[in-house]
Motif scaffolding. Structure first.
Motif, PDB file in Angstrom:
ATOM      1  N   ASN A 122       0.808  -1.236   0.000  1.00  5.12           N
ATOM      2  CA  ASN A 122       0.000   0.000   0.000  1.00  5.12           C
ATOM      3  C   ASN A 122       0.835   1.277   0.000  1.00  5.12           C
ATOM      4  OD1 ASN A 122      -2.370  -1.603   0.180  1.00  5.12           O
ATOM      5  ND2 ASN A 122      -2.106  -1.756   2.400  1.00  5.12           N
ATOM      6  N   GLY A 123       1.838   1.311  -0.839  1.00  8.20           N
ATOM      7  CA  GLY A 123       2.624   2.534  -0.993  1.00  8.20           C
ATOM      8  C   GLY A 123       3.610   2.795   0.111  1.00  8.20           C
ATOM      9  N   ALA A 124       3.943   1.794   0.913  1.00  7.66           N
ATOM     10  CA  ALA A 124       4.918   1.988   1.996  1.00  7.66           C
ATOM     11  C   ALA A 124       6.253   2.448   1.422  1.00  7.66           C
ATOM     12  CB  ALA A 124       5.093   0.679   2.775  1.00  7.66           C
ATOM     13  N   ARG A 125       6.857   3.475   2.037  1.00  8.78           N
ATOM     14  CA  ARG A 125       8.100   4.047   1.524  1.00  8.78           C
ATOM     15  C   ARG A 125       9.300   3.241   2.038  1.00  8.78           C
ATOM     16  NH1 ARG A 125       7.920   8.879  -0.986  1.00  8.78           N
ATOM     17  NH2 ARG A 125       5.922   9.963  -1.012  1.00  8.78           N
ATOM     18  N   VAL A 126      10.119   2.801   1.096  1.00  9.32           N
ATOM     19  CA  VAL A 126      11.297   1.994   1.429  1.00  9.32           C
ATOM     20  C   VAL A 126      12.521   2.653   0.806  1.00  9.32           C
ATOM     21  CG1 VAL A 126      12.412  -0.256   1.255  1.00  9.32           C
ATOM     22  CG2 VAL A 126       9.916  -0.115   1.470  1.00  9.32           C
ATOM     23  N   LEU A 127      13.545   2.894   1.622  1.00  8.83           N
ATOM     24  CA  LEU A 127      14.820   3.444   1.148  1.00  8.83           C
ATOM     25  C   LEU A 127      15.799   2.287   0.967  1.00  8.83           C
ATOM     26  CD1 LEU A 127      16.869   5.677   0.508  1.00  8.83           C
ATOM     27  CD2 LEU A 127      17.265   5.897   2.986  1.00  8.83           C
ATOM     28  N   VAL A 128      16.323   2.134  -0.272  1.00  9.11           N
ATOM     29  CA  VAL A 128      17.284   1.077  -0.589  1.00  9.11           C
ATOM     30  C   VAL A 128      18.640   1.726  -0.847  1.00  9.11           C
ATOM     31  CG1 VAL A 128      17.867  -0.824  -2.125  1.00  9.11           C
ATOM     32  CG2 VAL A 128      15.465  -0.351  -1.586  1.00  9.11           C
ATOM     33  N   ILE A 129      19.670   1.279  -0.111  1.00  6.20           N
ATOM     34  CA  ILE A 129      21.031   1.807  -0.270  1.00  6.20           C
ATOM     35  C   ILE A 129      21.920   0.671  -0.752  1.00  6.20           C
ATOM     36  CG2 ILE A 129      22.965   2.962   0.849  1.00  6.20           C
ATOM     37  CD1 ILE A 129      21.024   3.946   2.993  1.00  6.20           C
ATOM     38  N   ASP A 130      22.477   0.811  -1.964  1.00  2.00           N
ATOM     39  CA  ASP A 130      23.356  -0.228  -2.525  1.00  2.00           C
ATOM     40  C   ASP A 130      24.251   0.423  -3.565  1.00  2.00           C
ATOM     41  OD1 ASP A 130      24.369  -2.582  -4.046  1.00  2.00           O
ATOM     42  OD2 ASP A 130      22.958  -3.655  -2.767  1.00  2.00           O
ATOM     43  N   ASN A 131      25.535   0.055  -3.557  1.00  2.00           N
ATOM     44  CA  ASN A 131      26.482   0.659  -4.501  1.00  2.00           C
ATOM     45  C   ASN A 131      26.492  -0.027  -5.859  1.00  2.00           C
ATOM     46  OD1 ASN A 131      27.587  -1.677  -3.437  1.00  2.00           O
ATOM     47  ND2 ASN A 131      29.693  -0.947  -3.570  1.00  2.00           N
ATOM     48  N   GLU A 132      25.673  -1.076  -6.039  1.00  8.20           N
ATOM     49  CA  GLU A 132      25.569  -1.761  -7.319  1.00  8.20           C
ATOM     50  C   GLU A 132      24.338  -1.245  -8.064  1.00  8.20           C
ATOM     51  OE1 GLU A 132      27.421  -3.934  -8.885  1.00  8.20           O
ATOM     52  OE2 GLU A 132      28.965  -4.207  -7.346  1.00  8.20           O
ATOM     53  N   PRO A 133      24.502  -0.537  -9.191  1.00  5.60           N
ATOM     54  CA  PRO A 133      23.335  -0.016  -9.926  1.00  5.60           C
ATOM     55  C   PRO A 133      22.350  -1.108 -10.332  1.00  5.60           C
ATOM     56  CG  PRO A 133      25.377   0.981 -10.725  1.00  5.60           C
ATOM     57  CD  PRO A 133      25.781  -0.114  -9.807  1.00  5.60           C
ATOM     58  N   ALA A 134      22.876  -2.268 -10.742  1.00  2.00           N
ATOM     59  CA  ALA A 134      21.981  -3.345 -11.164  1.00  2.00           C
ATOM     60  C   ALA A 134      21.106  -3.823 -10.002  1.00  2.00           C
ATOM     61  CB  ALA A 134      22.794  -4.505 -11.728  1.00  2.00           C
ATOM     62  N   VAL A 135      21.689  -3.890  -8.799  1.00  2.00           N
ATOM     63  CA  VAL A 135      20.923  -4.320  -7.631  1.00  2.00           C
ATOM     64  C   VAL A 135      19.873  -3.274  -7.281  1.00  2.00           C
ATOM     65  CG1 VAL A 135      21.050  -4.888  -5.177  1.00  2.00           C
ATOM     66  CG2 VAL A 135      22.812  -5.707  -6.746  1.00  2.00           C
ATOM     67  N   LEU A 136      20.248  -1.994  -7.328  1.00  3.77           N
ATOM     68  CA  LEU A 136      19.283  -0.933  -7.053  1.00  3.77           C
ATOM     69  C   LEU A 136      18.102  -1.011  -8.011  1.00  3.77           C
ATOM     70  CD1 LEU A 136      21.365   2.303  -6.285  1.00  3.77           C
ATOM     71  CD2 LEU A 136      19.927   0.993  -4.717  1.00  3.77           C
ATOM     72  N   GLU A 137      18.411  -1.192  -9.285  1.00  9.49           N
ATOM     73  CA  GLU A 137      17.351  -1.205 -10.292  1.00  9.49           C
ATOM     74  C   GLU A 137      16.427  -2.400 -10.122  1.00  9.49           C
ATOM     75  OE1 GLU A 137      16.967  -0.628 -15.149  1.00  9.49           O
ATOM     76  OE2 GLU A 137      18.933  -0.858 -14.191  1.00  9.49           O
ATOM     77  N   SER A 138      17.022  -3.590  -9.925  1.00  6.59           N
ATOM     78  CA  SER A 138      16.196  -4.791  -9.801  1.00  6.59           C
ATOM     79  C   SER A 138      15.410  -4.798  -8.494  1.00  6.59           C
ATOM     80  CB  SER A 138      17.075  -6.039  -9.899  1.00  6.59           C
ATOM     81  OG  SER A 138      18.113  -5.990  -8.944  1.00  6.59           O
ATOM     82  N   MET A 139      16.032  -4.316  -7.397  1.00  6.92           N
ATOM     83  CA  MET A 139      15.331  -4.244  -6.121  1.00  6.92           C
ATOM     84  C   MET A 139      14.168  -3.261  -6.205  1.00  6.92           C
ATOM     85  SD  MET A 139      15.283  -5.277  -2.877  1.00  6.92           S
ATOM     86  CE  MET A 139      16.899  -5.664  -2.209  1.00  6.92           C
ATOM     87  N   SER A 140      14.403  -2.127  -6.850  1.00  4.97           N
ATOM     88  CA  SER A 140      13.344  -1.122  -7.004  1.00  4.97           C
ATOM     89  C   SER A 140      12.184  -1.686  -7.808  1.00  4.97           C
ATOM     90  CB  SER A 140      13.920   0.125  -7.678  1.00  4.97           C
ATOM     91  OG  SER A 140      12.894   1.082  -7.904  1.00  4.97           O
ATOM     92  N   LEU A 141      12.506  -2.391  -8.908  1.00  3.68           N
ATOM     93  CA  LEU A 141      11.458  -2.958  -9.755  1.00  3.68           C
ATOM     94  C   LEU A 141      10.622  -3.973  -8.978  1.00  3.68           C
ATOM     95  CD1 LEU A 141      10.170  -3.168 -12.558  1.00  3.68           C
ATOM     96  CD2 LEU A 141      11.898  -4.876 -13.142  1.00  3.68           C
TER      97      LEU A 141
END
Length: 584
Positions: free
Chosen positions: A459-478
Motif C-alpha cells: 500500500n505505498g509503503a516508503r522503502v529506502l534502498v542503499i546499494d552501490n551496485e546499480p543493477a541491484v538498485l534497479e532490480s530491487m526497485s522494480l
C-alpha cells in the motif's frame, strides 16, 4: 715366561677385585657377550622381516648402475615377480627404471648437491613398460660409494587418480556453468520491454560465471569471488527474474523466465554448498548459539515445503511439540532443509513426515519418506562429498552431492548426533538428536498485531534502498514496486542523506534496506545509523549482504539489525519487509 692369565705388575685387575683370576673373568663375560650377540641377531632378523614385508618399496642402488638390494614391495611396484628378478633385469636405473632420463638427471643432481630429497613425485617404468606414479625419498650414502643411495618408494597411484577425478569434476562444473549461460541467452529471446535490462543482467552474469570458471583453478580465488563478486550479480539477476515472474507475460516467455529462475536457484545452491563445505572443512564455521523456538522453526520449514509437496503430488505432514533450545538457528535450519530436500528429491509417491519427538534424554528431529531407499552397505557413503546414490527412478544425478556432507559436518559442529535407517524400495528415516539438557522452557512468541496487514500488498509503503551496485538498485526497485512499495534509492550513505534533505517529513521512508559493503570501505550499518540520525528516530532497518561470515552476523546482532544474505530470495525479503513495517 708368564702365562697370559698371570697377574700383571701394573696393578690390580677386575679378577683381583672379584677375587678371581683373569681366566675366570673371561669365562664370566662369555654369557653376557653371547646374550648381546643373540640380541643383535634378533634385531637384525627384525629389520630383515620389516624390510621384506614392508608395504612400500625400499632399495639401495648405485646411480651409475642398478640395484644393490631391494625388497619384495619394490618388485611389486615395478611389476616384477621377485626382488632378485628386479635386480637382475634392471641394471641401469637411468634407462630402465625412470620413465624420463631428464627426470633421473634432475634427481641425481639434487642428491649430489644436497645429499637427500623427500617425497618427490615421479614416474617409474614397470616391467610391462607402463608408468607407475610414485613418491621417492632418497638418501645419498657416500660411506658406501660416491653415488650409492638408499630409497623409500610409495605408490601414489590412488592419489593421482583422485587428483584426476577432481580435475574432471572441475571440468564438469565448468560445463554446467556454460549450460547455465546458454540457457540464459536462449531465455532472453522474445522478451520486449525488459530486453535491455535482461541483456545487462546477462553480461553481468557471464562475467560472474567467467570469474567462477577461473576460480575453479584455485579454491581460495573461487571462494573469494563467490563470497561477493559472484553473489552480487546473482542477486541482481534473482530480483529481476522475480519481478518478471510477477509480470503478465505470454506463455512461452513465462516458461523461459521460469527456466532461468530454476537455473539461478541451482547456481545459488551450488555456491552456498561449496562455501559452506569449505568453511566446515577448514573448521572456520563456529556455532553462534542463541535461544531458538524449535517448534516455530520446524513449522516455518513445513510451510516452505508445502508448495514442493503440492507440486510433486506428495502427502506432507508436520508433527511438532513446544521446545526452546540454545542452538545456531541458521545451521539448524540448513540441516533440516537439506534433509527435507533430499526426502522430496527421492520420493516419487507416498509422502514425507517431519516430526519433533522426545525419546528418553534426547530430543529428536525426524524426517521420514517413502522414497526409493538406500542399501545398508551404502548408508555411510551418502555423507561423503560429491557422492550420490542414483537408484532407478530418481531421474539421474541431481546437484553435486554436497547436501548430506554439509548436514553431517554441521551436526558434528553443533555436537548433535545423526542416524539413518532405510530399506530399498520402502523409504528412509533420518534422525537428528540433541540432549534434552540443551532444551529450555518454552516462551510464547510475541507477534505484532498488524503482522498480516501486508499480505495483499504494501500500500505505498516508503522503502529506502542503499546499494552501490546499480543493477541491484534497479532490480530491487522494480521488485518492491511490483509489491506496492514506494521506493527511494541511493548508491551510498552520502546519497541517502542528500535525498532525505530534499524530502518533507511526510515523504520520509518507513524502512531502510542497506547493502553491507559500500564504496570507500563504508558499511551499511554506518549508513543506517546516519539515516536514523538525520530523521531523528530509530527507523526499522535491515542489512542485505553477500558476506556470510560469522563475524558479520555477530556484528549485526550487536547493532540489533536483521541480516539477509544475497542472493535474496523474494519470499524471505517479503517476510523481512513485512516484519519491519509491522514494527514501524
Amino acid at each position: 715366561m708368564k702365562k697370559p692369565s698371570d697377574q700383571q705388575d701394573s696393578g690390580y685387575g677386575i679378577g683381583d677385585l672379584l677375587g678371581l683370576g683373569s681366566q675366570s673373568v673371561r669365562k664370566n663375560y662369555y654369557p653376557a657377550l653371547q646374550d648381546r650377540i643373540d640380541e643383535l641377531e634378533q634385531e637384525r632378523n627384525r629389520y630383515k622381516w620389516l624390510f621384506e614385508n614392508a608395504l612400500h618399496g625400499i632399495f639401495r642402488a648405485n646411480l651409475r648402475g642398478g640395484f644393490l638390494d631391494c625388497n619384495p614391495a619394490m618388485a611389486r611396484i615395478c611389476g616384477y615377480p621377485s626382488a632378485d628378478d628386479l635386480k637382475e633385469r634392471v641394471i641401469r636405473l637411468r634407462e630402465q627404471l625412470f620413465c624420463s632420463a631428464a627426470e633421473f638427471d634432475a634427481v641425481r643432481q639434487e642428491l649430489l648437491d644436497n645429499g637427500r630429497l623427500s617425497a618427490r613425485e615421479t614416474r617409474l617404468r614397470r616391467a610391462d613398460q607402463t608408468p607407475v606414479p610414485v613418491a621417492l625419498t632418497l638418501l645419498r650414502r657416500p660411506d658406501l660409494g660416491p653415488e650409492v643411495v638408499e630409497a623409500f618408494v610409495a605408490d601414489i597411484t590412488e592419489r593421482v587418480q583422485a587428483r584426476q577425478k577432481l580435475e574432471q569434476l572441475n571440468l564438469d562444473l565448468e560445463h554446467r556453468v556454460e549450460e547455465r549461460t546458454e540457457a540464459l541467452q536462449n531465455a532472453n529471446v522474445g522478451l520486449r520491454y525488459q530486453i535491455e535490462e535482461r541483456e545487462k543482467v546477462e553480461r553481468e552474469l557471464v562475467l560472474a560465471m567467467e570469474a567462477a570458471r577461473e576460480a575453479n583453478r584455485s579454491k581460495d580465488k573461487y571462494l573469494a569471488a563467490a563470497s561477493h563478486d559472484l553473489l552480487q550479480p546473482l542477486n541482481a539477476a534473482r530480483l529481476m527474474i522475480s519481478a518478471l515472474q510477477d509480470s503478465h507475460l505470454p506463455e512461452q516467455e513465462n516458461r523461459m523466465v521460469h527456466q532461468v529462475h530454476r537455473a539461478l536457484e541451482g547456481a545459488e545452491d551450488l555456491l552456498a554448498d561449496l562455501l559452506d563445505i569449505s568453511k566446515l572443512d577448514q573448521q572456520a564455521m563456529q556455532p553462534d548459539l542463541a535461544l531458538t523456538d524449535l517448534e516455530a522453526l520446524l513449522k516455518g520449514l513445513g510451510e516452505e515445503f508445502d508448495a514442493v509437496a503440492t507440486n510433486a503430488g506428495l502427502d506432507f505432514r508436520v508433527h511438532t511439540r513446544p521446545a526452546m533450545v540454545r542452538t545456531d538457528h541458521r545451521m539448524l535450519i540448513r540441516i533440516v532443509r537439506n534433509l527435507l530436500s533430499n526426502a522430496f528429491r527421492y520420493t516419487r509417491s507416498g509422502g514425507v513426515l517431519l516430526a519433533l519427538r522426545r525419546r528418553g534424554d534426547r530430543l529428536r528431529i525426524e524426517i521420514w519418506d517413502t522414497g526409493v531407499g538406500i542399501e545398508a552397505s551404502k548408508l555411510r557413503d551418502i555423507f561423503t562429498e560429491f557422492h550420490q546414490l542414483l537408484p532407478q527412478g530418481t531421474g539421474g544425478r541431481q546437484g553435486v552431492g554436497l547436501g548430506l556432507a554439509i548436514v553431517e559436518r554441521m551436526v558434528r559442529v553443533l555436537g548433535y548426533d545423526i542416524d539413518v535407517a532405510s530399506r530399498p524400495g520402502q523409504g528412509s528415516r533420518f534422525v537428528v538428536s540433541l540432549p534434552v539438557g540443551q532444551t529450555l522452557a518454552r516462551q510464547p512468541p510475541t507477534e505484532p498485531e498488524n503482522l498480516h496487514a501486508f499480505d495483499s500488498g504494501f500500500n505505498g509503503a516508503r522503502v529506502l534502498v542503499i546499494d552501490n551496485e546499480p543493477a541491484v538498485l534497479e532490480s530491487m526497485s522494480l521488485l518492491l514496486e511490483r509489491w506496492g512499495c514506494s521506493v527511494l534509492t541511493a548508491p551510498s550513505e552520502a546519497g541517502a542523506l542528500a535525498l532525505l534533505a530534499q524530502l518533507d517529513a511526510e515523504a520520509a521512508p518507513a524502512v531502510v534496506l542497506a547493502d553491507y559493503h559500500l564504496d570507500h570501505e563504508l558499511t551499511g550499518d554506518q549508513a543506517i545509523h546516519a539515516v536514523r540520525g538525520s530523521l531523528g528516530r530509530d527507523i526499522p532497518a535491515a542489512v542485505i549482504t553477500a558476506d556470510r561470515s560469522d563475524d558479520t552476523r555477530r556484528l549485526m546482532r550487536v547493532h540489533n539489525l536483521p541480516i539477509l544474505n544475497k542472493p535474496v530470495k523474494p519470499n524471505r525479503l517479503r517476510a523481512l519487509l513485512t516484519s519491519l513495517l509491522s514494527t514501524a
